[in-house]
Design a protein around this motif. Structure first.
Motif, mmCIF file in Angstrom:
data_model
loop_
_atom_site.group_PDB
_atom_site.id
_atom_site.type_symbol
_atom_site.label_atom_id
_atom_site.label_comp_id
_atom_site.label_asym_id
_atom_site.label_seq_id
_atom_site.Cartn_x
_atom_site.Cartn_y
_atom_site.Cartn_z
ATOM 1 N N MET A 4 39.781 42.718 47.783
ATOM 2 C CA MET A 4 38.702 42.770 46.812
ATOM 3 C C MET A 4 37.733 41.623 47.089
ATOM 4 S SD MET A 4 39.869 45.359 45.300
ATOM 5 C CE MET A 4 41.287 45.897 46.257
ATOM 6 N N HIS A 5 36.486 41.941 47.273
ATOM 7 C CA HIS A 5 35.461 40.981 47.650
ATOM 8 C C HIS A 5 34.950 40.196 46.444
ATOM 9 C CE1 HIS A 5 32.532 43.607 45.738
ATOM 10 N NE2 HIS A 5 33.179 44.609 46.298
ATOM 11 N N GLY A 6 34.042 39.250 46.717
ATOM 12 C CA GLY A 6 33.459 38.434 45.670
ATOM 13 C C GLY A 6 32.158 38.997 45.138
ATOM 14 N N THR A 7 31.554 38.255 44.214
ATOM 15 C CA THR A 7 30.310 38.678 43.577
ATOM 16 C C THR A 7 29.163 38.774 44.576
ATOM 17 O OG1 THR A 7 31.039 37.429 41.633
ATOM 18 C CG2 THR A 7 28.759 38.197 41.648
ATOM 19 N N ARG A 8 28.404 39.856 44.466
ATOM 20 C CA ARG A 8 27.192 40.099 45.250
ATOM 21 C C ARG A 8 27.464 40.205 46.744
ATOM 22 N NH1 ARG A 8 22.740 36.791 45.094
ATOM 23 N NH2 ARG A 8 21.421 38.626 45.171
ATOM 24 N N THR A 9 28.690 40.525 47.124
ATOM 25 C CA THR A 9 28.977 40.847 48.519
ATOM 26 C C THR A 9 29.501 42.284 48.537
ATOM 27 O OG1 THR A 9 31.217 39.900 48.437
ATOM 28 C CG2 THR A 9 29.424 38.432 49.061
ATOM 29 N N SER A 10 30.380 42.595 49.447
ATOM 30 C CA SER A 10 30.933 43.947 49.520
ATOM 31 C C SER A 10 32.181 43.924 50.382
ATOM 32 C CB SER A 10 29.906 44.918 50.120
ATOM 33 O OG SER A 10 29.772 44.694 51.516
ATOM 34 N N ILE A 41 37.795 47.882 49.649
ATOM 35 C CA ILE A 41 36.969 48.729 48.787
ATOM 36 C C ILE A 41 35.810 47.942 48.190
ATOM 37 C CG2 ILE A 41 38.995 50.109 48.219
ATOM 38 C CD1 ILE A 41 38.823 48.864 45.370
ATOM 39 N N ASP A 42 34.812 48.667 47.722
ATOM 40 C CA ASP A 42 33.691 48.074 46.994
ATOM 41 C C ASP A 42 33.975 48.162 45.496
ATOM 42 O OD1 ASP A 42 32.147 47.481 49.246
ATOM 43 O OD2 ASP A 42 31.263 49.488 49.279
ATOM 44 N N LEU A 43 33.784 47.064 44.807
ATOM 45 C CA LEU A 43 33.900 47.065 43.358
ATOM 46 C C LEU A 43 32.614 47.611 42.743
ATOM 47 C CD1 LEU A 43 35.512 43.528 42.895
ATOM 48 C CD2 LEU A 43 36.658 45.745 42.682
ATOM 49 N N THR A 59 31.955 46.179 35.391
ATOM 50 C CA THR A 59 32.761 45.903 34.203
ATOM 51 C C THR A 59 34.172 45.615 34.671
ATOM 52 O OG1 THR A 59 33.487 48.200 33.842
ATOM 53 C CG2 THR A 59 31.402 47.504 32.794
ATOM 54 N N LEU A 60 34.911 44.881 33.875
ATOM 55 C CA LEU A 60 36.287 44.576 34.250
ATOM 56 C C LEU A 60 37.126 45.843 34.307
ATOM 57 C CD1 LEU A 60 38.501 42.581 34.941
ATOM 58 C CD2 LEU A 60 38.858 42.215 32.476
ATOM 59 N N GLU A 61 36.971 46.703 33.329
ATOM 60 C CA GLU A 61 37.752 47.938 33.323
ATOM 61 C C GLU A 61 37.397 48.820 34.523
ATOM 62 O OE1 GLU A 61 40.353 48.591 31.462
ATOM 63 O OE2 GLU A 61 40.049 46.611 30.571
ATOM 64 N N GLY A 62 36.121 48.846 34.888
ATOM 65 C CA GLY A 62 35.714 49.613 36.063
ATOM 66 C C GLY A 62 36.315 49.052 37.329
ATOM 67 N N ALA A 63 36.368 47.718 37.430
ATOM 68 C CA ALA A 63 36.970 47.080 38.595
ATOM 69 C C ALA A 63 38.468 47.358 38.667
ATOM 70 C CB ALA A 63 36.719 45.577 38.555
ATOM 71 N N LEU A 64 39.139 47.288 37.531
ATOM 72 C CA LEU A 64 40.577 47.563 37.497
ATOM 73 C C LEU A 64 40.858 49.017 37.871
ATOM 74 C CD1 LEU A 64 41.599 45.613 34.265
ATOM 75 C CD2 LEU A 64 41.866 44.895 36.641
ATOM 76 N N ALA A 65 39.994 49.924 37.438
ATOM 77 C CA ALA A 65 40.159 51.333 37.786
ATOM 78 C C ALA A 65 39.967 51.547 39.286
ATOM 79 C CB ALA A 65 39.174 52.186 37.000
ATOM 80 N N ALA A 66 39.018 50.835 39.884
ATOM 81 C CA ALA A 66 38.780 50.952 41.323
ATOM 82 C C ALA A 66 39.993 50.457 42.106
ATOM 83 C CB ALA A 66 37.540 50.151 41.712
ATOM 84 N N ILE A 67 40.574 49.347 41.662
ATOM 85 C CA ILE A 67 41.774 48.832 42.320
ATOM 86 C C ILE A 67 42.926 49.811 42.163
ATOM 87 C CG2 ILE A 67 43.515 47.001 42.298
ATOM 88 C CD1 ILE A 67 41.315 45.069 41.432
ATOM 89 N N GLY A 111 36.890 39.033 43.275
ATOM 90 C CA GLY A 111 37.970 39.940 43.650
ATOM 91 C C GLY A 111 39.340 39.360 43.386
ATOM 92 N N GLY A 112 39.447 38.034 43.466
ATOM 93 C CA GLY A 112 40.709 37.381 43.159
ATOM 94 C C GLY A 112 41.032 37.444 41.678
#
Length: 214
Positions: free
Chosen positions: A1-7, A28-30, A42-50, A69-70
């Motif tokens: 999982m990447h960091g903010t404003r990257t991919s 993956i891209d968050l 959103t946090l929930e969207g990120a958790l769903a992607a993971i 991502g961490g």
């Protein structure tokens, strides 16, 4: 999982090394990033992607996250520990409140500038700060029973609470990479890859103690 404003592009050196070693690897891209930049984070969207990526793995994976991502990887692990083999956390060894919020914003700026990613998507920083408001990584870290590795660049401004992380989880494996900054996987890919390969070897040895040698 990447960091903010990257991919997911930031992981190319890790993906190549791990696949070369025979390890199936997915980056993956968050939401709000890369191929999903038209979405809001959103946090929930990120958790769903993971969760979608984890579900696609044939066995419980090693979850790896840098910076934002961490944090979301740790949040996911606290909710779904049974679905993972272990977690590697990089560039996220501080509580996100007060001064660290400004440090996080500055680190995101530098990563974007150095890697040329995420231009014109500053709204995702606001979304991220809103999503992580009140989130305590230390609280989630204390709950975990699965193996956790922490990798930080020596010059990373977001390792303010590294000592508290060590105390929060007995047995936490911590690697500090000399001369590396916040985006430690890009600054020192060989060192970062070694941690990942060693972690995978350790997990394999634990799962099949009579099969793993060397």
């Amino acid at each position: 999982m990447h960091g903010t404003r990257t991919s997911s592009e930031i992981w190319h050196a890790q993906v190549a090394a791990l696949r070369h070693g025979g390890h199936a690897t997915f980056a993956i891209d968050l939401p709000g990033h890369g191929s999903r930049s038209d979405e809001r984070f959103t946090l929930e969207g990120a958790l769903a992607a993971i969760d979608e990526a984890v579900a696609a793995c044939p066995s419980p994976p090693l979850l790896v996250g840098l910076s934002l991502g961490g944090y979301v990887s740790l949040a996911y692990a606290s909710r779904h520990e049974d679905r993972l083999a272990g977690v590697v956390l990089a560039g996220c060894s501080t509580e996100i409140k007060g001064k660290p919020l400004h440090l996080y914003r500055r680190a995101s700026t530098h990563v974007t500038r150095w890697l040329g990613l995420g231009q014109g998507t500053w709204h995702v920083v606001t979304d991220m700060l809103a999503a992580l408001a009140g989130y305590s990584p230390l609280r989630d870290l204390r709950r975990l029973l699965l193996p956790v590795w922490v990798v930080n660049g020596q010059r990373d401004p977001l390792r303010l609470d590294e000592h508290r992380y060590r105390r929060a989880l007995p047995g936490l494996r911590v690697t500090v990479v000399p001369r590396a900054g916040h985006d430690v996987n890009s600054h020192a890919p060989a060192a970062f890859n070694r941690v990942l390969l060693d972690a995978l070897h350790e997990l394999a040895a634990s799962a099949h103690p009579h099969r793993v040698r060397g």
